[in-house]
Structure formats: C-alpha cells, structure tokens
Design a protein around this motif. Sequence first.
Motif, PDB file in Angstrom:
ATOM      1  N   THR A  30      -3.464  -2.270   4.865  1.00  0.00           N
ATOM      2  CA  THR A  30      -4.710  -2.529   5.328  1.00  0.00           C
ATOM      3  C   THR A  30      -4.615  -3.063   6.907  1.00  0.00           C
ATOM      4  OG1 THR A  30      -4.730  -4.699   4.820  1.00  0.00           O
ATOM      5  CG2 THR A  30      -5.622  -3.098   3.240  1.00  0.00           C
ATOM      6  N   TRP A  31      -5.757  -2.634   7.637  1.00  0.00           N
ATOM      7  CA  TRP A  31      -5.780  -3.238   9.023  1.00  0.00           C
ATOM      8  C   TRP A  31      -7.224  -4.071   9.097  1.00  0.00           C
ATOM      9  CZ3 TRP A  31      -3.813   1.532   7.635  1.00  0.00           C
ATOM     10  CH2 TRP A  31      -2.563   1.635   8.150  1.00  0.00           C
ATOM     11  N   ALA A  34     -10.593  -5.354   5.193  1.00  0.00           N
ATOM     12  CA  ALA A  34     -10.544  -4.182   4.445  1.00  0.00           C
ATOM     13  C   ALA A  34     -11.256  -4.810   2.937  1.00  0.00           C
ATOM     14  CB  ALA A  34      -9.337  -3.540   4.258  1.00  0.00           C
ATOM     15  N   SER A  55     -11.872   0.809  -2.166  1.00  0.00           N
ATOM     16  CA  SER A  55     -12.329   0.446  -1.046  1.00  0.00           C
ATOM     17  C   SER A  55     -13.975  -0.119  -1.286  1.00  0.00           C
ATOM     18  CB  SER A  55     -12.928   1.512  -0.077  1.00  0.00           C
ATOM     19  OG  SER A  55     -13.729   2.602  -0.728  1.00  0.00           O
ATOM     20  N   GLU A  80      -5.703   8.089   5.139  1.00  0.00           N
ATOM     21  CA  GLU A  80      -6.057   7.006   6.045  1.00  0.00           C
ATOM     22  C   GLU A  80      -7.555   6.938   6.277  1.00  0.00           C
ATOM     23  OE1 GLU A  80      -3.904   5.584   9.259  1.00  0.00           O
ATOM     24  OE2 GLU A  80      -1.993   6.021   8.523  1.00  0.00           O
ATOM     25  N   PHE A  81      -8.162   5.870   6.151  1.00  0.00           N
ATOM     26  CA  PHE A  81      -9.378   5.790   6.364  1.00  0.00           C
ATOM     27  C   PHE A  81     -10.214   4.896   7.294  1.00  0.00           C
ATOM     28  CE2 PHE A  81      -8.867   7.213   2.016  1.00  0.00           C
ATOM     29  CZ  PHE A  81      -9.780   8.513   1.981  1.00  0.00           C
ATOM     30  N   GLY A  82     -10.971   4.809   8.014  1.00  0.00           N
ATOM     31  CA  GLY A  82     -11.548   3.738   8.829  1.00  0.00           C
ATOM     32  C   GLY A  82     -12.172   4.282  10.213  1.00  0.00           C
ATOM     33  N   ALA A  84     -11.458   3.588  12.889  1.00  0.00           N
ATOM     34  CA  ALA A  84     -10.672   3.908  14.058  1.00  0.00           C
ATOM     35  C   ALA A  84      -9.940   5.178  14.109  1.00  0.00           C
ATOM     36  CB  ALA A  84      -9.444   2.926  14.085  1.00  0.00           C
ATOM     37  N   ASP A  85     -10.459   6.033  12.963  1.00  0.00           N
ATOM     38  CA  ASP A  85      -9.897   7.213  12.663  1.00  0.00           C
ATOM     39  C   ASP A  85     -10.671   8.413  12.634  1.00  0.00           C
ATOM     40  OD1 ASP A  85      -7.609   8.335  10.118  1.00  0.00           O
ATOM     41  OD2 ASP A  85      -7.864   9.064  12.047  1.00  0.00           O
ATOM     42  N   GLU A  86     -11.825   8.490  13.647  1.00  0.00           N
ATOM     43  CA  GLU A  86     -12.827   9.165  13.555  1.00  0.00           C
ATOM     44  C   GLU A  86     -12.556  10.821  13.446  1.00  0.00           C
ATOM     45  OE1 GLU A  86     -14.832   8.162  17.033  1.00  0.00           O
ATOM     46  OE2 GLU A  86     -14.962   5.964  16.418  1.00  0.00           O
ATOM     47  N   GLY A  92     -16.549   6.287   7.103  1.00  0.00           N
ATOM     48  CA  GLY A  92     -15.901   5.173   7.864  1.00  0.00           C
ATOM     49  C   GLY A  92     -16.083   4.168   6.842  1.00  0.00           C
ATOM     50  N   ARG A  98      -9.649  -0.802   8.232  1.00  0.00           N
ATOM     51  CA  ARG A  98      -8.699   0.594   8.062  1.00  0.00           C
ATOM     52  C   ARG A  98      -7.880   0.423   6.615  1.00  0.00           C
ATOM     53  NH1 ARG A  98      -5.364   3.700  11.450  1.00  0.00           N
ATOM     54  NH2 ARG A  98      -4.563   1.872  12.600  1.00  0.00           N
TER      55      ARG A  98
END
Lengths: 107, 240
Positions: A30-31, A34, A55, A80-82, A84-86, A92, A98
């Motif tokens: 996680t970043w 989360a 999540s 990966e989800f978040g 920052a990862d469009e 999101g 993330r």
Amino acid sequence: MLATDADILAEAERWKRAGRGVAIATVIETWGSAPRPTGAHLVIDHEGNFLGSVSGGCVEGAVVEEAIEAIGTGEPKLLEFGVADETAWKVGLSCGGRIAVRVEPVT
Amino acid sequence: MNLDQLAALNRCIAGRVPVAAVTALDAGLEPGDRVVILTPEDVSGQYYAEALLEAFRTGRSGIHEAAGRRYFFNVHLPPVKLVITGAVHISQALAEIARVIDLDCTIIDPRTAFATAGRFPLTRVIAEWPERALPALALDRYTAFVALTHDPKIDDPGLDAALRAGCFYVGALGSRKTHAKRVERLTAAGLPVAAVARIRAPVGLDLGAANPAEIAVAIAAEIIAAMREKRRAPAEAAER
C-alpha cells in the motif's frame, strides 16, 4: 460481524473442496492512505461470488473480474489500483491511496 | 497456492499456531513453488529467515527482498484472548472494552452470585474454579490474563497457570502490600522469581483511575501497550 481474514481463508478452503474454482486476492503493498491493510484478503469463486475485502469496496469489481480469469488460466496476477495510476485503471481509490493486489488461484 | 497449502494454513490459524504464507513474487515459477507455508519453527534455512522471524515478532505482513528475489510474507498471528478471574465490577467494564477492541474475553469466577449471564450479557462467563476452567481455555503467549477477585484461592491458581503458559500480559489487582504477599505465596509454590516478577501490579497504566470503569480502561490500555510493544519505535520503548 465482519468476516476476518481467518474466516475468509477457511471459506476459500470449503469452496475449493466443494469443487468450485477459487482464487485468493491479497493486498501485498500500500502507498498513502489505503482502506485495507497489507495482508487483507478477498476470496473469489469461478462464478464471481466473493467474500472479504481488499479496498473497502472501491476496486472489488475489477479484482473479481481478474480473479475469474486467473482461475481459468491457473496463473497468478499482480494488479495495481489508485489515483496515481490513471492509464492502467479507470477505478480510483477515493481515499487517494494506492494498492497492489496479488491474485493467486488455488490449484 | 494449492489446496494442501491452504488447508495447512487454515489448520495453523484454527489451532492458534503463528503461521506465514510466503509467496515468491517473481514470474516463472510453477504453482507449487510459488508459495510456502511456514511456522516460526520451520523458518531456519530460508534465505529470508531473519526477515520472516522479525515479521512474526511484529505481526506485520509485507514484501521483502532476499538473494535477489522478492517475497511477500503474509503473517497470521493468533487473535488475542483475554482471560479474567473475578466476575466483579471492573470485569463488567473490561469485558465491554474487550468486545470493542476485539479481544476474545472469558471470565472465570466460582462464586455463582457474581458469575451470572445477567451481569455479563455478552461475555462468556464460567462459574467454576480456575483449576477446572483453565485447561479448556488453553492459555498461551497470545493470551492476556488478569486476576481481579482479591481472593488468593481464586486468583493464585490463575496467575500460576498464566505465568507457566507464558501469557504476554499478566496483571493482578491489589495494593503493593497485597502484591508483596502474593509474590511470596507464588514463589513459595515453586514459580521462578523472574516469572513472578512479570506480574503487573498495581494493574493497569497509571491514569489516576478513580472508579472501576476507569481502572478497566487503564488495564485495557496496558494490554494494548503490551500487545504493540514490538510495533512501537525503539526510542519510545527505551524511554519507558
């Protein structure tokens, strides 16, 4: 009463023994903020039934889809989800964090 | 992961044995080689033995690198149990707090006037002497034990069992004078001095608690501090 990760893993075993295709999704990193901690599980069967949470509801739909595919191929997946990862994902995390989720089929 | 590995993982969790599922994250491994299920006893010999033992100590899952490979450790420690002797006023509040902070609470008191479902509607209460009740409860190092009756006939056997089982938290109610006598009795009964010294008395963090409910908060706080000891920063731990 919320299902604990212990309950979820026990259920995964029951599903598998009942002849269902099963995958276990796990938050491995996680970043930022989360919603679910590293180690949290979601278990999915081949029909898309699921138990647990990776999540708190934000990305479960996408994880379930990927898991059904992983059950078919028998190969694990890293998702990966978040926010920052469009480019990779349209989903999101509302909290701005993330997460990386590993999907491991039970063979 | 295969079904045998999942079953082994679940057996450990159900049996309150600390266990980790270690997944090799690098691509190209056969399914059977990707995951290993390890208890602390099985760790030696692995490249990542030291990092995994540290993960068992802290209870933290996460990614680690060893010998150029990446591994995910998913650590499952047994949920913490709370066992109390004494179905007393403090226990009523402590049982409520235990429920909120997710401790699995059991109260033992042979005095049937105290140990009633009416006084503890949501908690498991056993109206038996500790000698009879404790074996089935299987005290272990993931158990917190608190003695609250003020009666040595009830508290001492519980304390004795808790110390022998290596419970991570052992607390006993009573003044310093009462506790000094308790230390004498337990030592005379054959418990090592170092074991008896682990009893937290006066019980609970020093909050200046003025009534049973506040004493329960102080005890719960001390249990949490003991549970999280390994998680806290070394500097903080050193200050204490």
